[in-house]
Design a protein around this motif. Structure first.
Motif, short mmCIF file in Angstrom:
data_model
loop_
_atom_site.label_atom_id
_atom_site.label_comp_id
_atom_site.label_asym_id
_atom_site.label_seq_id
_atom_site.Cartn_x
_atom_site.Cartn_y
_atom_site.Cartn_z
N ARG A 215 0.83 -1.21 0.00
CA ARG A 215 0.00 0.00 0.00
C ARG A 215 0.86 1.25 0.00
O ARG A 215 0.55 2.24 -0.69
N GLU A 218 2.22 1.64 -3.52
CA GLU A 218 1.16 2.05 -4.44
C GLU A 218 0.80 3.53 -4.23
O GLU A 218 0.62 4.28 -5.20
N ASP A 219 0.71 3.94 -2.96
CA ASP A 219 0.40 5.34 -2.68
C ASP A 219 1.50 6.27 -3.17
O ASP A 219 1.23 7.34 -3.72
N THR A 222 1.16 6.64 -6.86
CA THR A 222 0.05 7.53 -7.20
C THR A 222 0.46 8.98 -7.03
O THR A 222 0.19 9.83 -7.90
N GLN A 280 -11.17 4.85 -4.07
CA GLN A 280 -9.97 4.97 -3.23
C GLN A 280 -10.09 6.18 -2.31
O GLN A 280 -9.72 6.12 -1.13
N ALA A 284 -10.31 5.92 1.79
CA ALA A 284 -9.28 6.58 2.59
C ALA A 284 -9.90 7.51 3.62
O ALA A 284 -9.46 7.57 4.78
N ARG A 332 2.17 14.64 2.86
CA ARG A 332 2.64 13.26 2.98
C ARG A 332 3.28 13.03 4.34
O ARG A 332 4.08 13.83 4.81
N LEU A 349 -0.02 8.32 4.18
CA LEU A 349 -0.12 8.80 2.80
C LEU A 349 -1.55 8.91 2.31
O LEU A 349 -1.80 9.48 1.24
N GLY A 350 -2.49 8.36 3.05
CA GLY A 350 -3.87 8.27 2.58
C GLY A 350 -4.48 9.59 2.18
O GLY A 350 -5.05 9.74 1.09
N VAL A 353 -2.93 11.13 -0.90
CA VAL A 353 -3.45 10.49 -2.10
C VAL A 353 -4.85 11.03 -2.42
O VAL A 353 -5.18 11.26 -3.59
#
Length: 390
Positions: A215, A218-219, A222, A280, A284, A332, A349-350, A353
């Motif tokens: 995750r 991936e974040d 993104t 997403q 989040a 971040r 990071l959610g 993002v």
């Protein structure tokens, strides 16, 4: 930028033309005034007989031949004297005009060179590694040059901020990756040494740490794509309310485990969006409420249409956001309080993002406090937007 350059060139050309015209006018007026003064002085220098003869000629009379010859010779002498003195004066005026032109040129050159030298000096300092260097602003000059200084300093500030974020982000990424990697290595080593059993729960715990690592990666991907304008959006017309209902149905058991109940007001909200990306965002924001506002017991989700915009509003009844700069929560790895620490899970990071995805859709996301306590996240998207890359 083009019109500013043309304006600066026009100002320089106008200043040079003005300097030339002033020099010509100065020479013309000075030469005429000197000629009149010179004529009067020569007239006063004539002897009485020649002056009387000149007056008779000017009155239309016929003076004696000897007097006329003497006056003619005197006038030739005076004309030669006047020509000589005027030539000397003309040379002097040309010298003065040249000095005036040089002075104007130096003034213009100094006016141009000072801000350019300031920018050059600051650029050399930045190149050598001093990102805090700025171009010193001097006395007011041309608007374009002031704009040059302002633009350069803005660029330098952005570069310094980018470098700071890069260094802080690199340290934060290393910190975030170190924890799951340390856990993974410790548990695997323990299983290898026979300290931990290799059973279903142990493997599930390892998978959980791997999922966290995936995750985070991936974040980060993104965010990187969004920062470079290469975040792909698969946009189509869909109902945000239906999307929210589908995801929230899956989240209800997780929320119930955290002691929270879900309240929804999902009005039909047709909008052009990337359903996977907006899902997403929803996940989040709801997960953020679960982790940080479980004490409030309620998370509210609302979708609705407001003119040309589609709204997604997530509200909780927890402790709310820090009092200083609520938008900091979208940075971040930002954590403002111990309550938002790693204890509550998450990669940090959610919300960053969320902001990246919403802005890729051409929308905005704002964070604020609920009047009766808690936090509110307000997502606003245009119902129609440009397809393709963000």
């Amino acid at each position: 930028m083009m019109w500013r350059t043309l304006r600066l060139r026009t100002q320089l050309a106008a200043a040079m033309i003005l300097a030339i015209l002033l020099a010509i006018l100065f020479g013309y007026v000075g030469l005429n005034l000197f000629a009149r003064w010179q004529e009067q002085m020569m007239l006063n220098a004539l002897d009485p007989v020649a002056r009387q003869t000149l007056m008779e000629v000017n009155a239309g009379g016929r003076p004696p031949a000897a007097a006329a010859v003497a006056l003619y010779k005197e006038r030739v002498r005076i004309a030669q004297t006047i020509d000589h003195e005027q030539s000397v004066l003309l040379i002097g005026l040309a010298a003065l005009a040249s000095m005036f032109g040089i002075a104007v040129g130096l003034a213009l050159a100094t006016r141009l060179a000072r801000p350019i030298e300031a920018v050059s000096h600051a650029a050399r300092a930045i190149t050598s590694g001093d990102l805090s260097a700025r171009a010193a602003e001097g006395p007011p000059g041309a608007g374009e040059l002031r704009q040059l200084l302002s633009d350069f300093n803005s660029m330098a500030e952005a570069l310094e901020a980018y470098d700071r974020d890069l260094r802080e982000g690199s340290a934060a990424i290393a910190h975030e990756l170190r924890t799951p990697l340390t856990i993974l290595r410790g548990r695997l080593q323990g299983q290898l040494d026979g300290v931990f059993a290799t059973d279903g729960p142990a493997i599930a715990a390892l998978i959980q740490e791997v999922d966290l690592l995936a995750r985070i990666v991936e974040d980060l991907q993104t965010l990187s794509l969004a920062n470079t304008g290469r975040l792909e959006l698969n946009v189509r017309l869909a109902d945000m309310a239906l999307l929210a209902a589908t995801h929230l149905h899956a989240l209800e058991p997780i929320l119930a485990t955290a002691g929270m109940r879900l309240e929804t007001r999902l009005a039909p909200t047709l909008v052009e969006m990337d359903e996977q990306r907006l899902g997403q965002v929803l996940l989040a924001l709801v997960d953020n409420a679960r982790r940080h506002a479980a004490t409030g017991g309620v998370v509210e989700v609302e979708t609705k249409i407001d003119g040309a915009s589609a709204l997604l509003i997530i509200t909780d009844r927890g402790p709310g956001l820090p009092s200083h700069e609520p938008d900091q929560v979208f940075r971040r790895f930002w954590r403002g309080e111990p309550s938002r620490s790693r204890v509550h899970g998450g990669s940090g990071l959610g919300l960053a993002v969320v902001k990246a995805v919403v802005e890729a859709h051409g929308g905005t996301v704002l964070a604020g406090d609920r009047p009766d306590g808690g936090a509110v996240f307000h997502v606003q998207l245009p119902r129609q937007q440009r397809r393709g890359k963000a």
